[in-house]
Write a protein that holds these residues in place. Structure first.
Motif, PDB file in Angstrom:
ATOM      1  N   LEU A   1      42.948  -4.527 -63.581  1.00  0.00           N
ATOM      2  CA  LEU A   1      44.366  -4.182 -63.651  1.00  0.00           C
ATOM      3  C   LEU A   1      45.212  -5.337 -63.116  1.00  0.00           C
ATOM      4  O   LEU A   1      44.894  -5.920 -62.085  1.00  0.00           O
ATOM      5  CB  LEU A   1      44.659  -2.923 -62.824  1.00  0.00           C
ATOM      6  N   ASN A   2      46.278  -5.647 -63.828  1.00  0.00           N
ATOM      7  CA  ASN A   2      47.259  -6.601 -63.329  1.00  0.00           C
ATOM      8  C   ASN A   2      48.616  -6.205 -63.892  1.00  0.00           C
ATOM      9  O   ASN A   2      49.045  -6.681 -64.943  1.00  0.00           O
ATOM     10  CB  ASN A   2      46.907  -8.030 -63.730  1.00  0.00           C
ATOM     11  N   TYR A   3      49.278  -5.296 -63.168  1.00  0.00           N
ATOM     12  CA  TYR A   3      50.554  -4.742 -63.628  1.00  0.00           C
ATOM     13  C   TYR A   3      51.700  -5.470 -62.937  1.00  0.00           C
ATOM     14  O   TYR A   3      51.730  -5.586 -61.701  1.00  0.00           O
ATOM     15  CB  TYR A   3      50.624  -3.244 -63.317  1.00  0.00           C
TER      16      TYR A   3
ATOM     17  N   GLY B   1      57.009  -8.316 -58.411  1.00  0.00           N
ATOM     18  CA  GLY B   1      55.694  -8.309 -57.779  1.00  0.00           C
ATOM     19  C   GLY B   1      54.645  -7.839 -58.765  1.00  0.00           C
ATOM     20  O   GLY B   1      54.946  -7.604 -59.942  1.00  0.00           O
ATOM     21  N   ASN B   2      53.404  -7.704 -58.294  1.00  0.00           N
ATOM     22  CA  ASN B   2      52.377  -7.169 -59.178  1.00  0.00           C
ATOM     23  C   ASN B   2      51.412  -6.276 -58.415  1.00  0.00           C
ATOM     24  O   ASN B   2      51.277  -6.366 -57.188  1.00  0.00           O
ATOM     25  CB  ASN B   2      51.622  -8.287 -59.907  1.00  0.00           C
ATOM     26  N   ILE B   3      50.784  -5.383 -59.173  1.00  0.00           N
ATOM     27  CA  ILE B   3      49.787  -4.462 -58.640  1.00  0.00           C
ATOM     28  C   ILE B   3      48.466  -4.744 -59.349  1.00  0.00           C
ATOM     29  O   ILE B   3      48.411  -4.777 -60.585  1.00  0.00           O
ATOM     30  CB  ILE B   3      50.203  -2.986 -58.851  1.00  0.00           C
ATOM     31  N   THR B   4      47.415  -4.965 -58.569  1.00  0.00           N
ATOM     32  CA  THR B   4      46.088  -5.222 -59.135  1.00  0.00           C
ATOM     33  C   THR B   4      45.101  -4.215 -58.564  1.00  0.00           C
ATOM     34  O   THR B   4      45.411  -3.486 -57.624  1.00  0.00           O
ATOM     35  CB  THR B   4      45.628  -6.649 -58.798  1.00  0.00           C
ATOM     36  N   ASP B   5      43.896  -4.191 -59.146  1.00  0.00           N
ATOM     37  CA  ASP B   5      42.838  -3.370 -58.569  1.00  0.00           C
ATOM     38  C   ASP B   5      41.766  -4.299 -57.992  1.00  0.00           C
ATOM     39  O   ASP B   5      41.767  -5.503 -58.245  1.00  0.00           O
ATOM     40  CB  ASP B   5      42.255  -2.398 -59.593  1.00  0.00           C
ATOM     41  N   PRO B   6      40.842  -3.768 -57.206  1.00  0.00           N
ATOM     42  CA  PRO B   6      39.834  -4.632 -56.571  1.00  0.00           C
ATOM     43  C   PRO B   6      38.823  -5.216 -57.557  1.00  0.00           C
ATOM     44  O   PRO B   6      38.040  -6.093 -57.183  1.00  0.00           O
ATOM     45  CB  PRO B   6      39.138  -3.699 -55.581  1.00  0.00           C
ATOM     46  N   TYR B   7      38.838  -4.752 -58.819  1.00  0.00           N
ATOM     47  CA  TYR B   7      37.770  -5.112 -59.747  1.00  0.00           C
ATOM     48  C   TYR B   7      38.220  -6.069 -60.842  1.00  0.00           C
ATOM     49  O   TYR B   7      37.461  -6.391 -61.755  1.00  0.00           O
ATOM     50  CB  TYR B   7      37.199  -3.830 -60.385  1.00  0.00           C
ATOM     51  N   GLY B   8      39.484  -6.520 -60.751  1.00  0.00           N
ATOM     52  CA  GLY B   8      39.964  -7.497 -61.716  1.00  0.00           C
ATOM     53  C   GLY B   8      40.306  -6.950 -63.081  1.00  0.00           C
ATOM     54  O   GLY B   8      40.470  -7.711 -64.039  1.00  0.00           O
TER      55      GLY B   8
ATOM     56  N   MET C   1      46.309  -2.859 -55.224  1.00  0.00           N
ATOM     57  CA  MET C   1      46.664  -3.906 -54.265  1.00  0.00           C
ATOM     58  C   MET C   1      48.000  -4.504 -54.690  1.00  0.00           C
ATOM     59  O   MET C   1      48.170  -4.881 -55.848  1.00  0.00           O
ATOM     60  CB  MET C   1      45.567  -4.964 -54.215  1.00  0.00           C
ATOM     61  N   PHE C   2      48.920  -4.590 -53.738  1.00  0.00           N
ATOM     62  CA  PHE C   2      50.288  -4.957 -54.077  1.00  0.00           C
ATOM     63  C   PHE C   2      50.688  -6.284 -53.448  1.00  0.00           C
ATOM     64  O   PHE C   2      50.381  -6.556 -52.287  1.00  0.00           O
ATOM     65  CB  PHE C   2      51.244  -3.861 -53.603  1.00  0.00           C
TER      66      PHE C   2
END
Length: 325
Positions: free
Chosen positions: A287-289, A278-285, A260-261
């Motif tokens: 990843l936070n890149y 910006g950042n990229i995350t996943d739906p499960y909390g 998710m961006f």
């Protein structure tokens, strides 16, 4: 610059000085046998002058370009003080009807120029445009938008080392001018070979109308018309708030991960190397890149899609500016 003859014949229709006429650029019917009309809106002054063509909708999903040319017509900006203005708001009417970038046969119109009278549907449209319309015009302004989800800052694209196009790009006054090569079999490349100067405007994203982008395109068109002495005295122009930034080279910042961006930085902004974009995350909390700028430069395109995959283009950032404008 050439000036028009007393009579102008386009698509077997004769338009006299001072006359307004809408002619039909027809190629093929729909599969239901329903006729498809592609209006060509022609406005002529009684005074001689250049012939300027405004085009949009080469890609059927690029509605912001269509909106710019529509406003030129709706507001009467296309009624010249001298010369002739030709408007084609939707060239790829088939894609526009189907809400598609391409033609029904899947072909990209902007990759089949100069076309063929016996080729694909897209190729036939390209051929007719090049042989029935382009020979009559002196200058062309072609309006486009960014791709799906990728929002382009208002910008004009020209090739390097073309003094006339560079001058016209400055007059147009978009925030950015990008030096870019002409793509093979594109409308712009074909017009260059025919010695027909063309300014290509990019702004916004597909299936979207943005007021800032629209105003940039309309105001730029007015400035060009004023430069040619064609803008009706009912309309005024204003100087751009800032000088154009000429960009020689740029690079895409791509997604290192899928997820998710969310962009942090706004379009048109100048960033320094290492700034957070910006950042990229996943739906499960898990990843936070954080996406960081690889260099200093202007942000000229932002991906507004909420979901991205590894390798997707996130930002287009300038790398080399042209300081000698």
């Amino acid at each position: 610059m050439s000036t028009e003859k007393k009579t102008l014949t386009i698509l077997n229709e004769t338009i006299a000085p001072g006359e307004s006429k809408e002619v039909n650029f027809d190629v093929a019917n729909l599969h239901t046998s329903t006729p498809v009309n592609i209006p060509v809106i022609i406005e002529r002054s009684k005074k001689e002058g250049p012939i300027v063509l405004f085009t949009a909708g080469i890609h059927g999903d690029e509605v912001n370009g269509v909106e710019i040319v529509r406003q030129l017509v709706a507001k009467g900006i296309n009624k010249p003080k001298r010369g002739t203005i030709i408007c084609m708001p939707v060239i790829n009417i088939f894609g526009f009807i189907n809400l598609s970038r391409e033609f029904p046969d899947g072909r990209d119109l902007n990759r089949v120029f100069p076309g063929s009278p016996k080729g694909s549907l897209a190729s036939r449209v390209a051929f007719k445009l090049i042989h029935e319309i382009i020979p009559h015009v002196d200058y062309i302004m072609d309006f486009h938008t960014g791709g799906s989800g990728r929002f382009n800052a208002p910008q004009v694209r020209i090739i390097k080392d073309d003094i006339e196009l560079k001058q016209l790009a400055k007059i147009f006054g978009a925030p950015f001018v990008l030096y870019s090569k002409n793509l093979n079999k594109s409308f712009r490349n074909t017009c260059q070979k025919l010695n027909k100067p063309l300014l290509l405007f990019e702004g916004g994203k597909s299936f979207h109308i943005d007021d800032v982008v629209t105003n940039s395109g309309v105001n730029g068109a007015k400035r060009i018309l004023k430069h040619f002495g064609m803008l009706n005295s009912n309309f005024k122009t204003s100087k751009p708030k800032k000088d154009c930034v000429f960009i020689k080279e740029g690079r895409w910042v791509r997604a290192k991960y899928s997820g998710m961006f969310k962009p942090f930085i706004s379009l048109n902004a100048f960033v320094e190397k290492g700034d957070l974009l910006g950042n990229i995350t996943d739906p499960y909390g898990k990843l936070n890149y954080f996406v960081k700028s690889p260099n200093s430069g202007y942000i000229i395109n932002v991906n507004e899609a909420p979901i991205v995959y590894q390798g997707d283009a996130l930002f287009h950032i300038s790398t080399v500016l042209n300081d000698k404008n």
